[in-house]
Design an enzyme around this catalytic site. Structure first.
Site, PDB file in Angstrom:
ATOM      1  N   HIS A   1       0.862  -1.183   0.000  1.00  0.00           N
ATOM      2  CA  HIS A   1       0.000   0.000   0.000  1.00  0.00           C
ATOM      3  C   HIS A   1       0.897   1.231   0.000  1.00  0.00           C
ATOM      4  CE1 HIS A   1      -1.443   3.205   2.838  1.00  0.00           C
ATOM      5  NE2 HIS A   1      -2.386   3.268   1.921  1.00  0.00           N
TER       6      HIS A   1
ATOM      7  N   ARG B   1      -0.460  12.505   0.102  1.00  0.00           N
ATOM      8  CA  ARG B   1      -1.634  13.391   0.157  1.00  0.00           C
ATOM      9  C   ARG B   1      -1.238  14.801   0.590  1.00  0.00           C
ATOM     10  NH1 ARG B   1      -1.605   9.644   4.147  1.00  0.00           N
ATOM     11  NH2 ARG B   1      -1.377  10.474   6.250  1.00  0.00           N
TER      12      ARG B   1
ATOM     13  N   HIS C   1      -6.011  -6.045  18.298  1.00  0.00           N
ATOM     14  CA  HIS C   1      -6.781  -7.247  18.643  1.00  0.00           C
ATOM     15  C   HIS C   1      -6.078  -8.531  18.219  1.00  0.00           C
ATOM     16  CE1 HIS C   1      -8.190  -6.556  14.494  1.00  0.00           C
ATOM     17  NE2 HIS C   1      -8.484  -7.831  14.468  1.00  0.00           N
TER      18      HIS C   1
ATOM     19  N   GLY D   1     -19.286   9.946   3.296  1.00  0.00           N
ATOM     20  CA  GLY D   1     -19.904   9.870   1.981  1.00  0.00           C
ATOM     21  C   GLY D   1     -18.918   9.879   0.824  1.00  0.00           C
ATOM     22  N   GLY D   2     -17.724   9.371   1.035  1.00  0.00           N
ATOM     23  CA  GLY D   2     -16.770   9.227  -0.065  1.00  0.00           C
ATOM     24  C   GLY D   2     -17.270   8.186  -1.051  1.00  0.00           C
TER      25      GLY D   2
END
Lengths: 310, 310
Positions: free
Chosen positions: A113, A117, A182, A265-266
């Site tokens: 990944h 930005r 976790h 709301g992307g």
């Protein structure tokens, strides 16, 4: 801090870089794959802006690769973004970036990944507030020490011109960010993660972001080349599918970018392009001692100084 | 509210019921499967309590079925549980429940989830605060109207002895809870969801919880029986794997129980037993108009009054 020329952000320049970066990375991945090509989907956002998602599926080397460009804006900073920066509440914002996730077919090639930005918050009568963020990280299934070392060496080479404290700082941030409490495991062997980068001024900060963006494929391509012809069987494939479940768990439970995107709301399909194409869960799986699978857990899923012994 | 006998909670009685319920449901599922059996795993929690997870895998009918019993306690209510009930801060707590998720092989049999739980918060010198919660919901891939109607009819039959407003109220709550805003879809065709049930007193509340717990298998078994012999091909299987992705998205992004468990150090393997054994994501998938897949989206993934036409 004075508003010197080096602190005047040039969003258009950043945008041009990001569009070129998306293009370059897609071309390099197509060359590495040797068969499949990227398909582009452009989309617009009701509140302002939009983006282009590029997706390659069912390649020779890559089961799925998604490389997103987005540039979104709004009249008011979302509440979730001002929670820890209350001074930005009420400002308009502009955010742009390139984000990618690559899921190879071969379990001997790691998933990866990367993201770069740029964020800018404006208010009339005040200097804009802006910052860069980004990084890249590697998630091997059957790790080779050589790959992990070359990955981190490239990361260090990218950082060193910006100061000798840069690599250790962002390497540690990456280990801390891509961690699954976790499971008490790192997501993989890390890399770089940085955010809120503004201090050295716009030009220098932008240079660093470019170095990370451009450096990603230089770090990843050699690993793909070295491993893409390695033969594997169904056992390795099944383990890869199982481990991909951790990727899903991280992205849906913890990843700030994913949650921010989904909850504001992307474009869902672009955000969830990070999901692996095929995933398996198995109740209470534990690798057998002394196997390659156990080695992943025992050595590679704990933060380590990978360049210590080099 | 006076502390009448019907308001004195009997945690031991609830626990006995829950253990019996887990046992009964596992037996019924084994009979339905006709091949595989449940394996039990008991675990303890450092802060107090523990549980038993029962898992059936690779059955004839069920690809995976997990039926958990847990009973946990602590000296202080977790912060996340007192956020909307500040009057409970500082109380000790005890929580017990049975929770299950069933992933069938055959795409014509729906996935299902059920849960019943009891919570009690204590403070010296004060009456205990307690409540029941639970419900069950159905997630079909290739829905049959008959199944959805019989499922909701059973839910209504369970509720009606407790008042005619009970089914509509808890049916609506279920539709609202099992909803994916980022997809603008319900998780499936709903069922019942209730929480904070205390008002009618301990005995009556407990009776309702028992009715829901016992009623689940009566609602689900006939659907399994009707559909388990239906033939399906790879297209249906692929669509099932794809739709299972929504189940993962809901549980990891929104489900309060899952997030509460993961973030408070619950037993990860028991919590994530809800994850499907095999899952697929596909970028920008849209069903073709006029197909069974499109019908799922157009009709079944929107809240509806399923008993209206009966």
């Amino acid at each position: 801090m004075s508003n010197t020329s080096s602190h005047v952000p040039d969003a258009q320049q950043v945008k041009s870089f990001l569009l070129g970066l998306q293009q370059n990375i897609c071309q390099r991945l197509e060359l590495l794959d040797g068969k499949a090509t990227f398909k582009a989907d452009s989309w617009e956002r009701e509140e302002g802006g939009g983006g282009t998602s590029r997706v390659l599926t069912q390649g020779q080397v890559f089961e799925q690769a998604g490389v997103n460009f987005s540039h979104v804006m709004g009249a008011a900073m979302p509440a979730s973004a001002t929670a820890h920066r209350p001074e930005l509440a009420g400002r308009s914002f502009e955010a742009m970036g390139v984000s990618l996730v690559i899921h190879p077919n071969n379990p001997f090639i790691p998933t990866t990944h990367a993201n770069v930005r740029f964020f800018i918050a404006r208010k009339e009568g005040a200097d804009p507030v802006w910052w860069f963020g980004g990084g890249f990280d590697l998630t091997p299934y059957y790790p080779f020490k050589e790959d992990v070392v070359s990955w981190h060496q490239t990361a260090k080479d990218i950082c060193d011109p910006f100061g000798e404290d840069v690599y250790p700082k962002y390497k540690k941030w990456c280990d801390e960010y891509f961690f699954l409490p976790h499971r008490n495991e790192t997501r993989g062997v890390g890399g770089l993660f940085f955010d809120d980068l503004n201090e050295p001024g716009f030009e220098r900060s932008f240079e660093f972001m470019q170095a990370v963006g451009n450096g990603f494929i230089e770090a990843y391509a050699p690993i793909v080349e070295r491993n893409k012809e390695l033969e594997y069987g169904d056992d390795e494939r099944q383990f890869q599918l199982y481990r991909r479940g951790r990727y899903v768990e991280f992205n849906l439970v913890y990843d700030r970018g994913t949650l921010f995107g989904l909850q504001t709301g992307g474009r869902t399909e672009s955000i969830l392009m990070s999901m692996p194409p095929l995933v398996r869960w198995e109740y209470a799986f534990t690798p057998e001692e002394g196997t390659a699978e156990a080695e992943l857990y025992d050595i590679y899923l704990k933060p380590q100084d990978w360049l210590a012994a080099v």
